[in-house]
Design a protein around this motif. Structure first.
Motif, mmCIF file in Angstrom:
data_model
loop_
_atom_site.group_PDB
_atom_site.id
_atom_site.type_symbol
_atom_site.label_atom_id
_atom_site.label_comp_id
_atom_site.label_asym_id
_atom_site.label_seq_id
_atom_site.Cartn_x
_atom_site.Cartn_y
_atom_site.Cartn_z
ATOM 1 N N ASN A 130 29.226 30.027 -31.248
ATOM 2 C CA ASN A 130 28.292 30.479 -32.274
ATOM 3 C C ASN A 130 29.019 30.963 -33.526
ATOM 4 O O ASN A 130 28.579 30.701 -34.654
ATOM 5 C CB ASN A 130 27.411 31.596 -31.720
ATOM 6 N N GLU A 131 30.120 31.667 -33.334
ATOM 7 C CA GLU A 131 30.892 32.156 -34.483
ATOM 8 C C GLU A 131 31.476 30.992 -35.275
ATOM 9 O O GLU A 131 31.533 31.033 -36.510
ATOM 10 C CB GLU A 131 31.985 33.102 -34.008
ATOM 11 N N TRP A 132 31.916 29.949 -34.569
ATOM 12 C CA TRP A 132 32.446 28.770 -35.263
ATOM 13 C C TRP A 132 31.347 28.069 -36.055
ATOM 14 O O TRP A 132 31.559 27.663 -37.205
ATOM 15 C CB TRP A 132 33.068 27.818 -34.251
ATOM 16 N N ILE A 133 30.157 27.935 -35.450
ATOM 17 C CA ILE A 133 29.043 27.297 -36.141
ATOM 18 C C ILE A 133 28.665 28.082 -37.398
ATOM 19 O O ILE A 133 28.417 27.499 -38.464
ATOM 20 C CB ILE A 133 27.834 27.158 -35.198
ATOM 21 N N LEU A 134 28.637 29.402 -37.291
ATOM 22 C CA LEU A 134 28.297 30.226 -38.452
ATOM 23 C C LEU A 134 29.361 30.120 -39.545
ATOM 24 O O LEU A 134 29.043 30.179 -40.744
ATOM 25 C CB LEU A 134 28.125 31.684 -38.021
ATOM 26 N N SER A 135 30.636 29.977 -39.146
ATOM 27 C CA SER A 135 31.688 29.791 -40.148
ATOM 28 C C SER A 135 31.521 28.449 -40.867
ATOM 29 O O SER A 135 31.756 28.347 -42.080
ATOM 30 C CB SER A 135 33.065 29.875 -39.491
ATOM 31 N N GLU A 136 31.103 27.424 -40.114
ATOM 32 C CA GLU A 136 30.822 26.134 -40.738
ATOM 33 C C GLU A 136 29.631 26.229 -41.685
ATOM 34 O O GLU A 136 29.624 25.589 -42.743
ATOM 35 C CB GLU A 136 30.554 25.083 -39.661
ATOM 36 N N ARG A 137 28.641 27.034 -41.319
ATOM 37 C CA ARG A 137 27.487 27.210 -42.200
ATOM 38 C C ARG A 137 27.886 27.902 -43.492
ATOM 39 O O ARG A 137 27.404 27.554 -44.575
ATOM 40 C CB ARG A 137 26.394 28.003 -41.495
ATOM 41 N N ARG A 138 28.756 28.912 -43.394
ATOM 42 C CA ARG A 138 29.225 29.598 -44.604
ATOM 43 C C ARG A 138 29.974 28.621 -45.515
ATOM 44 O O ARG A 138 29.844 28.687 -46.747
ATOM 45 C CB ARG A 138 30.115 30.774 -44.228
ATOM 46 N N ARG A 139 30.759 27.722 -44.906
ATOM 47 C CA ARG A 139 31.481 26.732 -45.706
ATOM 48 C C ARG A 139 30.504 25.782 -46.390
ATOM 49 O O ARG A 139 30.653 25.475 -47.583
ATOM 50 C CB ARG A 139 32.442 25.945 -44.823
ATOM 51 N N GLU A 140 29.489 25.309 -45.652
ATOM 52 C CA GLU A 140 28.506 24.411 -46.241
ATOM 53 C C GLU A 140 27.713 25.109 -47.342
ATOM 54 O O GLU A 140 27.391 24.494 -48.367
ATOM 55 C CB GLU A 140 27.554 23.891 -45.153
ATOM 56 N N MET A 141 27.401 26.383 -47.150
ATOM 57 C CA MET A 141 26.688 27.143 -48.169
ATOM 58 C C MET A 141 27.532 27.267 -49.440
ATOM 59 O O MET A 141 27.025 27.113 -50.559
ATOM 60 C CB MET A 141 26.325 28.526 -47.638
ATOM 61 N N TRP A 142 28.826 27.526 -49.260
ATOM 62 C CA TRP A 142 29.728 27.647 -50.414
ATOM 63 C C TRP A 142 29.825 26.323 -51.162
ATOM 64 O O TRP A 142 29.785 26.286 -52.397
ATOM 65 C CB TRP A 142 31.110 28.077 -49.921
ATOM 66 N N MET A 187 21.045 20.585 -43.266
ATOM 67 C CA MET A 187 22.313 19.877 -43.427
ATOM 68 C C MET A 187 23.224 20.098 -42.219
ATOM 69 O O MET A 187 23.958 19.191 -41.800
ATOM 70 C CB MET A 187 23.008 20.365 -44.707
ATOM 71 N N MET A 188 23.174 21.285 -41.645
ATOM 72 C CA MET A 188 23.977 21.570 -40.452
ATOM 73 C C MET A 188 23.577 20.677 -39.284
ATOM 74 O O MET A 188 24.429 20.163 -38.553
ATOM 75 C CB MET A 188 23.812 23.038 -40.051
ATOM 76 N N THR A 189 22.271 20.472 -39.105
ATOM 77 C CA THR A 189 21.809 19.660 -37.983
ATOM 78 C C THR A 189 21.965 18.171 -38.259
ATOM 79 O O THR A 189 22.302 17.401 -37.351
ATOM 80 C CB THR A 189 20.335 19.967 -37.670
ATOM 81 N N GLN A 190 21.743 17.744 -39.494
ATOM 82 C CA GLN A 190 21.779 16.320 -39.805
ATOM 83 C C GLN A 190 23.194 15.804 -40.047
ATOM 84 O O GLN A 190 23.540 14.708 -39.603
ATOM 85 C CB GLN A 190 20.915 16.038 -41.048
ATOM 86 N N GLU A 191 24.008 16.582 -40.740
ATOM 87 C CA GLU A 191 25.357 16.123 -41.081
ATOM 88 C C GLU A 191 26.372 16.472 -39.992
ATOM 89 O O GLU A 191 27.153 15.624 -39.566
ATOM 90 C CB GLU A 191 25.801 16.738 -42.409
ATOM 91 N N LEU A 192 26.339 17.726 -39.541
ATOM 92 C CA LEU A 192 27.333 18.184 -38.562
ATOM 93 C C LEU A 192 26.810 18.172 -37.133
ATOM 94 O O LEU A 192 27.587 18.387 -36.198
ATOM 95 C CB LEU A 192 27.789 19.609 -38.918
ATOM 96 N N GLU A 193 25.492 17.952 -36.972
ATOM 97 C CA GLU A 193 24.863 17.958 -35.652
ATOM 98 C C GLU A 193 25.121 19.268 -34.913
ATOM 99 O O GLU A 193 25.458 19.305 -33.739
ATOM 100 C CB GLU A 193 25.352 16.767 -34.811
ATOM 101 N N LEU A 194 24.954 20.368 -35.638
ATOM 102 C CA LEU A 194 25.145 21.708 -35.095
ATOM 103 C C LEU A 194 23.860 22.511 -35.279
ATOM 104 O O LEU A 194 23.251 22.478 -36.357
ATOM 105 C CB LEU A 194 26.306 22.431 -35.785
ATOM 106 N N GLN A 195 23.460 23.214 -34.234
ATOM 107 C CA GLN A 195 22.282 24.063 -34.294
ATOM 108 C C GLN A 195 22.694 25.477 -34.681
ATOM 109 O O GLN A 195 23.501 26.100 -33.985
ATOM 110 C CB GLN A 195 21.559 24.089 -32.945
#
Length: 303
Positions: A130-142, A187-195
């Motif tokens: 979960n922490e890794w997914i949230l870090s990826e979300r922060r990167r996508e948001m940036w 974008m997280m679900t469609q591009e990275l396939e992460l929930q």
């Protein structure tokens, strides 16, 4: 009163149509109080599904889903792992002709240690993921905040790959881009396939760890309990009879776990139970064979 509208597809165009047969739907729901979207799906009843969704829309409530399915993995995985681990010890000891005392010592000590290990492992692995997914979300948001055109272009290409026309994909993406958090989550679900996990993901991971521990320890104790209960009921029972009782108890537990799995799927509970029973029996047979092999090689004499 305000008339609710629903979407109806005609050929390739979407039009807004008012719901019809509202009285029939209400009567159907009143007659079948347990009607749910899942039951309609399981019976492939399109009319029942429509009636359910129309009633939910009219009442302004959300569709109910099986939220308890979130703990299905730790329950089934922990239960199967605990049962097979314990029975592997029992089968190996029986194949190696070890004493009942050795079976109890090895069984209960191993079950407790493994249950703690599995529970802690489930918590830490879920938390880390979960922490890794949230870090990826922060990167996508940036990236979206600094170069929205590039991210939007990527999403248009993804939607085109899904079958949308370029014009429709652009329209959808331009609309979603007005809502930054929503766009990034999609974008997280469609591009990275992460929930994206919930805000209280650490608490959820902790609960999963507890469920894993309890499931492993509870179901894992059943194959060994026969060596505790049956000698009291049948003092003259031989080691072969105790092993037979453990086999029976383990078979019932495996079948139960398999049938439990069917509650969250579409397969019949008998088939799910038989599948789990056969796979578990294959694992136990291997353990028993290894125990016999080691016994013939003389290793059991040292125990």
């Amino acid at each position: 009163t305000t008339q609710h509208n629903i979407l109806k597809q005609t050929n390739n165009d979407l039009t807004i149509m008012p719901p019809h047969g509202a009285g029939e739907n209400s009567a159907l729901l009143a007659k079948n109080g347990d009607l749910t979207a899942r039951k309609a799906f399981e019976g492939y009843d399109a009319e029942a599904s429509k009636a359910y969704h129309d009633s939910k829309h009219a009442a302004g409530s959300e569709e109910m889903h099986q939220s308890e399915g979130g703990f299905l993995k730790p329950i089934i995985f922990g239960g199967l792992d605990g049962t097979l681990t314990a029975f592997a010890i029992v089968a190996g000891a029986a194949g190696g002709k070890l004493s009942t005392g050795v079976v109890l010592i090895l069984g209960f000590s191993n079950i407790l240690a493994d249950a703690l290990s599995m529970g802690v492992g489930e918590f830490l692995s879920s938390k880390a993921e979960n922490e890794w997914i949230l870090s990826e979300r922060r990167r996508e948001m940036w990236e979206f905040e600094n170069y929205p055109e590039g991210e939007m272009r990527e999403m248009v290409e993804i939607f085109e790959d899904r079958g949308m026309s370029h014009e429709d994909a652009e329209l959808v993406i331009l609309t979603m881009a007005k809502y930054k958090d929503f766009f990034v989550d999609v974008m997280m679900t469609q591009e990275l396939e992460l929930q994206v996990p919930e805000e209280e993901h650490v608490k959820e991971a902790f609960h999963e760890g507890i469920v894993m521990f309890l499931s492993f320890a509870t179901f894992g104790a059943f194959p060994i309990l026969g060596y505790v209960v049956f000698p009291g009921l049948f003092p003259d029972a031989s080691s072969e009879q105790l092993f037979g009782a453990a086999c029976g108890v383990t078979g019932v537990v495996l079948f139960f776990l398999g049938s439990l799995k069917s509650k969250f799927g579409t397969h019949h509970w008998i088939m799910c139970g038989i599948e789990t029973l056969l796979l578990g029996g294959a694992c136990a047979t291997i353990a028993f064979g290894i125990g016999q092999l080691l016994s013939k090689m003389g290793y059991s004499e040292a125990v």
